[in-house]
Design a protein around this motif. Sequence first.
Motif, PDB file in Angstrom:
ATOM      1  N   ALA A  62       0.987  -1.192   0.075  1.00 43.75           N
ATOM      2  CA  ALA A  62      -0.138  -0.168  -0.063  1.00 43.75           C
ATOM      3  C   ALA A  62       0.979   1.196  -0.060  1.00 43.75           C
ATOM      4  N   GLY A  63       0.606   2.331  -0.777  1.00 42.09           N
ATOM      5  CA  GLY A  63       1.318   3.442  -0.934  1.00 42.09           C
ATOM      6  C   GLY A  63       2.412   3.236  -1.994  1.00 42.09           C
ATOM      7  N   ASP A  64       3.080   2.154  -2.190  1.00 42.19           N
ATOM      8  CA  ASP A  64       4.436   2.077  -2.924  1.00 42.19           C
ATOM      9  C   ASP A  64       4.006   2.435  -4.293  1.00 42.19           C
ATOM     10  N   PRO A  65       4.976   2.965  -5.051  1.00 37.85           N
ATOM     11  CA  PRO A  65       4.518   3.458  -6.438  1.00 37.85           C
ATOM     12  C   PRO A  65       4.305   2.207  -7.602  1.00 37.85           C
ATOM     13  N   ILE A  66       3.351   2.330  -8.300  1.00 36.77           N
ATOM     14  CA  ILE A  66       3.458   1.352  -9.158  1.00 36.77           C
ATOM     15  C   ILE A  66       3.942   1.784 -10.513  1.00 36.77           C
ATOM     16  N   GLY A  67       4.108   3.292 -10.597  1.00 33.41           N
ATOM     17  CA  GLY A  67       4.656   3.538 -12.045  1.00 33.41           C
ATOM     18  C   GLY A  67       4.276   5.316 -11.936  1.00 33.41           C
ATOM     19  N   THR A  68       4.878   6.161 -13.073  1.00 36.02           N
ATOM     20  CA  THR A  68       4.546   7.363 -13.109  1.00 36.02           C
ATOM     21  C   THR A  68       4.201   7.773 -14.450  1.00 36.02           C
ATOM     22  N   ILE A  69       3.350   8.830 -14.450  1.00 38.57           N
ATOM     23  CA  ILE A  69       3.110   9.718 -15.594  1.00 38.57           C
ATOM     24  C   ILE A  69       3.851  10.908 -15.826  1.00 38.57           C
ATOM     25  N   THR A  70       4.613  11.009 -16.948  1.00 40.40           N
ATOM     26  CA  THR A  70       5.465  12.194 -17.453  1.00 40.40           C
ATOM     27  C   THR A  70       4.924  12.884 -18.364  1.00 40.40           C
ATOM     28  N   ASP A  71       4.781  14.264 -18.116  1.00 38.36           N
ATOM     29  CA  ASP A  71       4.291  15.021 -19.632  1.00 38.36           C
ATOM     30  C   ASP A  71       5.488  14.925 -20.566  1.00 38.36           C
ATOM     31  N   PHE A  72       5.072  15.703 -21.922  1.00 41.25           N
ATOM     32  CA  PHE A  72       6.069  15.671 -22.716  1.00 41.25           C
ATOM     33  C   PHE A  72       6.905  16.837 -22.632  1.00 41.25           C
ATOM     34  N   THR A  73       7.086  17.542 -21.454  1.00 40.93           N
ATOM     35  CA  THR A  73       8.211  18.524 -21.312  1.00 40.93           C
ATOM     36  C   THR A  73       9.362  17.655 -20.256  1.00 40.93           C
ATOM     37  N   GLY A  74       8.876  16.393 -19.995  1.00 41.45           N
ATOM     38  CA  GLY A  74       9.760  15.605 -18.885  1.00 41.45           C
ATOM     39  C   GLY A  74       9.344  15.928 -17.552  1.00 41.45           C
ATOM     40  N   VAL A  75       8.165  16.340 -17.175  1.00 40.00           N
ATOM     41  CA  VAL A  75       8.001  16.621 -15.830  1.00 40.00           C
ATOM     42  C   VAL A  75       6.929  15.598 -15.272  1.00 40.00           C
ATOM     43  N   VAL A  76       7.516  14.817 -14.162  1.00 43.02           N
ATOM     44  CA  VAL A  76       6.430  13.874 -13.762  1.00 43.02           C
ATOM     45  C   VAL A  76       5.410  14.528 -13.209  1.00 43.02           C
ATOM     46  N   ILE A  77       4.277  14.270 -13.619  1.00 43.31           N
ATOM     47  CA  ILE A  77       2.880  14.913 -12.951  1.00 43.31           C
ATOM     48  C   ILE A  77       1.825  13.940 -12.188  1.00 43.31           C
ATOM     49  N   ASP A  78       2.591  12.765 -12.113  1.00 38.78           N
ATOM     50  CA  ASP A  78       1.583  11.739 -11.177  1.00 38.78           C
ATOM     51  C   ASP A  78       2.487  10.505 -11.030  1.00 38.78           C
ATOM     52  N   THR A  79       2.508  10.368  -9.762  1.00 39.45           N
ATOM     53  CA  THR A  79       3.115   8.908  -9.075  1.00 39.45           C
ATOM     54  C   THR A  79       2.039   7.935  -8.572  1.00 39.45           C
ATOM     55  N   VAL A  80       1.703   7.011  -9.365  1.00 42.47           N
ATOM     56  CA  VAL A  80       0.448   6.152  -9.224  1.00 42.47           C
ATOM     57  C   VAL A  80       0.836   4.886  -8.219  1.00 42.47           C
ATOM     58  N   SER A  81      -0.256   4.924  -7.282  1.00 34.42           N
ATOM     59  CA  SER A  81      -0.204   3.866  -6.395  1.00 34.42           C
ATOM     60  C   SER A  81      -1.199   3.498  -5.981  1.00 34.42           C
ATOM     61  N   MET A  82      -1.819   2.449  -4.910  1.00 30.51           N
ATOM     62  CA  MET A  82      -2.859   2.061  -4.404  1.00 30.51           C
ATOM     63  C   MET A  82      -2.756   2.134  -2.915  1.00 30.51           C
ATOM     64  N   PRO A  83      -4.088   2.619  -2.339  1.00 28.24           N
ATOM     65  CA  PRO A  83      -4.228   2.585  -0.625  1.00 28.24           C
ATOM     66  C   PRO A  83      -4.186   1.098  -0.252  1.00 28.24           C
ATOM     67  N   MET A  84      -4.133  -0.011  -0.954  1.00 24.73           N
ATOM     68  CA  MET A  84      -4.151  -1.271  -0.328  1.00 24.73           C
ATOM     69  C   MET A  84      -2.902  -2.278  -0.981  1.00 24.73           C
ATOM     70  N   ASP A  85      -2.598  -3.145  -0.239  1.00 23.34           N
ATOM     71  CA  ASP A  85      -1.570  -4.180  -1.070  1.00 23.34           C
ATOM     72  C   ASP A  85      -2.288  -4.693  -2.248  1.00 23.34           C
ATOM     73  N   VAL A  86      -1.419  -4.838  -3.239  1.00 23.06           N
ATOM     74  CA  VAL A  86      -1.946  -5.259  -4.592  1.00 23.06           C
ATOM     75  C   VAL A  86      -1.312  -6.285  -5.241  1.00 23.06           C
ATOM     76  N   LEU A  87      -1.555  -7.294  -6.044  1.00 25.68           N
ATOM     77  CA  LEU A  87      -0.795  -8.150  -6.877  1.00 25.68           C
ATOM     78  C   LEU A  87      -1.130  -7.838  -8.328  1.00 25.68           C
ATOM     79  N   LEU A  88      -0.079  -7.621  -8.905  1.00 25.90           N
ATOM     80  CA  LEU A  88      -0.118  -7.196 -10.434  1.00 25.90           C
ATOM     81  C   LEU A  88      -0.417  -8.383 -11.447  1.00 25.90           C
ATOM     82  N   ILE A  89      -1.401  -8.323 -11.952  1.00 28.27           N
ATOM     83  CA  ILE A  89      -1.753  -9.285 -13.021  1.00 28.27           C
ATOM     84  C   ILE A  89      -1.288  -9.071 -14.290  1.00 28.27           C
ATOM     85  N   ALA A  90      -1.547  -7.692 -14.815  1.00 25.33           N
ATOM     86  CA  ALA A  90      -0.954  -7.210 -15.931  1.00 25.33           C
ATOM     87  C   ALA A  90      -0.523  -5.835 -15.915  1.00 25.33           C
ATOM     88  N   VAL A  91       0.530  -5.357 -16.635  1.00 24.55           N
ATOM     89  CA  VAL A  91       1.226  -4.071 -16.664  1.00 24.55           C
ATOM     90  C   VAL A  91       1.241  -3.524 -17.736  1.00 24.55           C
TER      91      VAL A  91
END
Length: 348
Positions: A294-323
């Motif tokens: 929970a709370g650990d980053p799953i990935g990031t979204i960067t805009d086309f100027t190279g700025v990270v605009i979102d770090t994506v996470s979940m509020p609970m533990d999750v198991l990745l089925i597909a990425v």
Amino acid sequence: MRQESPPTQTIKQLLDRAPRGTVHRGRIPLGSRASGADIALSYIVVIGREPGPTLWINGQVHGTEVCAIVAGIEFCRQLDPGQMAGNIVFTASGNPLALESRTWATQQDFGQNLDTSFPGRPDGFITERMAHRLFGEIVAVRPDLLLSMHAQGTDFSSKIYGVYKLPPNSPVEPSDLYRFLRIFEPFAICHMRVGPEAGEHPGHHAGALDYQAMAQGIPAFMVEFGVAQRSTPEEVRFGVRCYFGICAELGILAAEHKTTGSSHSRLVTSRGHLNVDVGGLWQSDLTPGALVKAGDPIGTITDFTGVVIDTVSMPMDVLLIAVRQDPVVHSGDSVAYLAKQWSSLDLP
């Protein structure tokens, strides 16, 4: 409107009337294109020298799911009906129109999803007509096991996993399926909830092929096998081995074809898509099967100027089925398919 007589159940007739120890290949007409070309359901029917159970493999319901088709054709090519006690039916594609157009769903009727269209209608849209004919053939035969083969979408990577659905009052128990599912060595087995409150996927999933088969008392499950629009030699060889293993488990083939498969998996009881709020370039270092706290980053979204605009996470533990592998995302796109609830599962 031109009135059609009820269709003959082609595959049931073959199984009832054809000599034992024979192989049959053909196409069941489903309709026609504007040019007059046939729309048809292709089949291979292998009738064993001795009577026994029947396995039905449907290689595809979505047009981009191709790996299981290639594996199924190679599997049937290697079969010796003289060494079989029972029958194997292989239908390569339930949706030949989507297969030919290289699209997930049928483009001729507003992009309808075949796997939410069963049992179909004989006088409806072409997707409903394809569903009606395929399902009618399956119900007439009542196979001892139906495999509904799928593949992960082209934008994602995943490991092999299984899915089953339990209609109300179905006589089939999950334990009836686990001994077959283990053969595919699934890293997870998902018990998919179908009700409107489930929220796993959009759409009418009581119209899935495996759900409707289970409602008829026919043991059935899905396998997400490979990635859409590709087929590698390694995947094909593994698929062939799994099909042989299923046949040995059913008793259609000798025990020498049995495979141990997996003795352990994860039973997933809640899953869903991870949809992002902003568009940009998605990046993740994680791979399918990863456990994310929970709370650990799953990935990031960067805009086309190279700025990270979102770090994506979940509020609970999750198991990745597909990425997601395609980095270009818009608001609302899915970047991962994940399990929210799961438990350890020992397989027989």
